[in-house]
Design a protein around this motif. Structure first.
Motif, PDB file in Angstrom:
ATOM      1  N   SER A  45       0.946  -1.091  -0.059  1.00  0.00           N
ATOM      2  CA  SER A  45      -0.093  -0.140  -0.009  1.00  0.00           C
ATOM      3  C   SER A  45       0.893   1.221  -0.196  1.00  0.00           C
ATOM      4  CB  SER A  45      -0.916  -0.003   1.080  1.00  0.00           C
ATOM      5  OG  SER A  45      -1.720  -1.152   0.873  1.00  0.00           O
ATOM      6  N   ALA A  46       1.917   1.240   0.558  1.00  0.00           N
ATOM      7  CA  ALA A  46       2.681   2.198   0.899  1.00  0.00           C
ATOM      8  C   ALA A  46       3.508   2.476  -0.564  1.00  0.00           C
ATOM      9  CB  ALA A  46       3.913   1.928   1.786  1.00  0.00           C
ATOM     10  N   ALA A  47       3.766   1.347  -1.335  1.00  0.00           N
ATOM     11  CA  ALA A  47       4.489   1.482  -2.528  1.00  0.00           C
ATOM     12  C   ALA A  47       3.446   2.201  -3.496  1.00  0.00           C
ATOM     13  CB  ALA A  47       5.039   0.115  -3.263  1.00  0.00           C
ATOM     14  N   LEU A  48       2.385   1.781  -3.477  1.00  0.00           N
ATOM     15  CA  LEU A  48       1.436   2.540  -4.404  1.00  0.00           C
ATOM     16  C   LEU A  48       1.422   3.930  -4.112  1.00  0.00           C
ATOM     17  CD1 LEU A  48      -0.963   2.257  -6.498  1.00  0.00           C
ATOM     18  CD2 LEU A  48      -2.535   1.534  -4.670  1.00  0.00           C
ATOM     19  N   GLY A  49       1.297   4.236  -2.795  1.00  0.00           N
ATOM     20  CA  GLY A  49       1.128   5.717  -2.701  1.00  0.00           C
ATOM     21  C   GLY A  49       2.406   6.349  -3.227  1.00  0.00           C
ATOM     22  N   ARG A  50       3.785   5.914  -3.127  1.00  0.00           N
ATOM     23  CA  ARG A  50       4.800   6.487  -3.681  1.00  0.00           C
ATOM     24  C   ARG A  50       4.911   6.444  -5.448  1.00  0.00           C
ATOM     25  NH1 ARG A  50       9.797   3.043  -1.070  1.00  0.00           N
ATOM     26  NH2 ARG A  50      10.654   4.357  -2.320  1.00  0.00           N
ATOM     27  N   LEU A  51       4.382   5.246  -5.789  1.00  0.00           N
ATOM     28  CA  LEU A  51       3.930   5.266  -7.272  1.00  0.00           C
ATOM     29  C   LEU A  51       3.130   6.509  -7.713  1.00  0.00           C
ATOM     30  CD1 LEU A  51       3.565   1.369  -7.717  1.00  0.00           C
ATOM     31  CD2 LEU A  51       5.248   2.909  -9.084  1.00  0.00           C
TER      32      LEU A  51
END
Length: 307
Positions: A38-44
């Motif tokens: 979920s954090a990676a999606l936010g950074r993407l």
């Protein structure tokens, strides 16, 4: 990894999200926790300045921007993987893996039996799963979703750079009635054809097909009494009735009642139908995938040459 301030691990996260359309499954795919994904999606989203995925009842739906970059990301990851882990050559005799084939009705009926027979001899521990589809563009959706390795069917209606095709087989239409039908004795001219009642194969449930269009071009119309979604039952129906049907030749020749049918050229000119291997560009290079496609093409070639 870092490139111009961008963590390249985010690309692996993006690719997993595109394939799985679910945060939890994408996390499992790349071996991280659900919160980390979920954090990676936010950074993407911050990197690309786009929401990338929208939540829906069917899962995560990619935005236009996500679809635009998806192929490039997949290819980049494949190239990195090839550098880090050079692929071992595929050895069919000792391979133990499963291929998933997408098949429309015709190749399932005509090609699949020969293919399985050949695989049993040459790759005894290779397994085949089959996913069926009917619409000619359904194969593209299955390939995009990673649900199949390769499809066999009529080429998609739209040429897409990420979708690759290779023609492997052609067939022609023939008109069929039972051998002791009065029309079989008299010959099948256009007048005799139009006097018959017909069976139409239509996966979409239509009562109007390629034959009807060709007849309409000549100002003619046939009487369609039965429309079926698939072709397998048609030869048996004809063998026990007065109906006629216009089908691909190999469907008749491979049926259990082939000896009970009379075969005629259609009374109007009809195009041949070409069947293709259809695969995603991400599966273009792996040796196992290449072997599978070449093997299918060889079996189809034997059918074309009459072996």
């Amino acid at each position: 990894m870092d490139f111009n301030g961008v963590d390249l691990n985010l690309l692996a996260a993006f690719d997993a999200l595109m394939q799985e359309r679910n945060v939890t499954r994408a996390a499992a795919r790349v071996g991280v926790s659900q919160p980390a994904m979920s954090a990676a999606l936010g950074r993407l989203r911050a990197v690309f300045g786009d929401h990338l995925f929208q939540r829906s009842a069917a899962g995560l739906l990619p935005t236009a921007r996500a679809q635009q970059i998806a192929e490039g990301v997949t290819l980049a990851l494949q190239q990195i993987a090839a550098v880090l882990q050079p692929e071992a050559d595929f050895v069919a005799r000792t391979a133990t893996l499963t291929f998933t084939l997408g098949l429309s009705d015709y190749p399932a009926f005509v090609i699949l039996p020969r293919l399985l027979s050949a695989l049993a001899l040459e790759a005894p521990d290779v397994l085949i799963d089959v996913v069926s589809f009917s619409g000619r563009d359904d194969a593209v959706a299955l390939l995009d979703a990673g649900k199949i390795d390769v499809a066999i069917g009529v080429a998609p209606t739209v040429q897409e750079s990420r979708i690759m095709t290779r023609e492997i087989l052609r067939d022609e239409f023939v008109t069929l009635v039972r051998k002791d039908h009065p029309a079989a004795r008299k010959g099948m001219n256009l007048k005799a054809y139009l006097a018959l009642e017909h069976v139409l194969v239509s996966p979409e449930g239509s009562s109007y097909g390629v034959v009807d269009q060709a007849l309409a071009d000549h100002g003619k119309k046939r009487r369609v009494q039965i429309a079926l979604p698939q072709m397998f039952a048609v030869p048996a129906i004809l063998a026990r009735s007065d109906y006629a049907a216009t089908l691909l030749r190999r469907v008749a020749l491979h049926s259990a009642v082939a000896g009970k049918l009379a075969i005629f050229p259609p009374p109007v000119s009809l195009p041949q139908v070409a069947f293709h291997l259809i695969w995603h560009r991400r599966n273009d290079s792996p040796s196992a995938q290449t072997w599978l496609r070449d093997h299918i093409a060889r079996v189809a070639g034997e059918l074309m040459s009459g072996h």
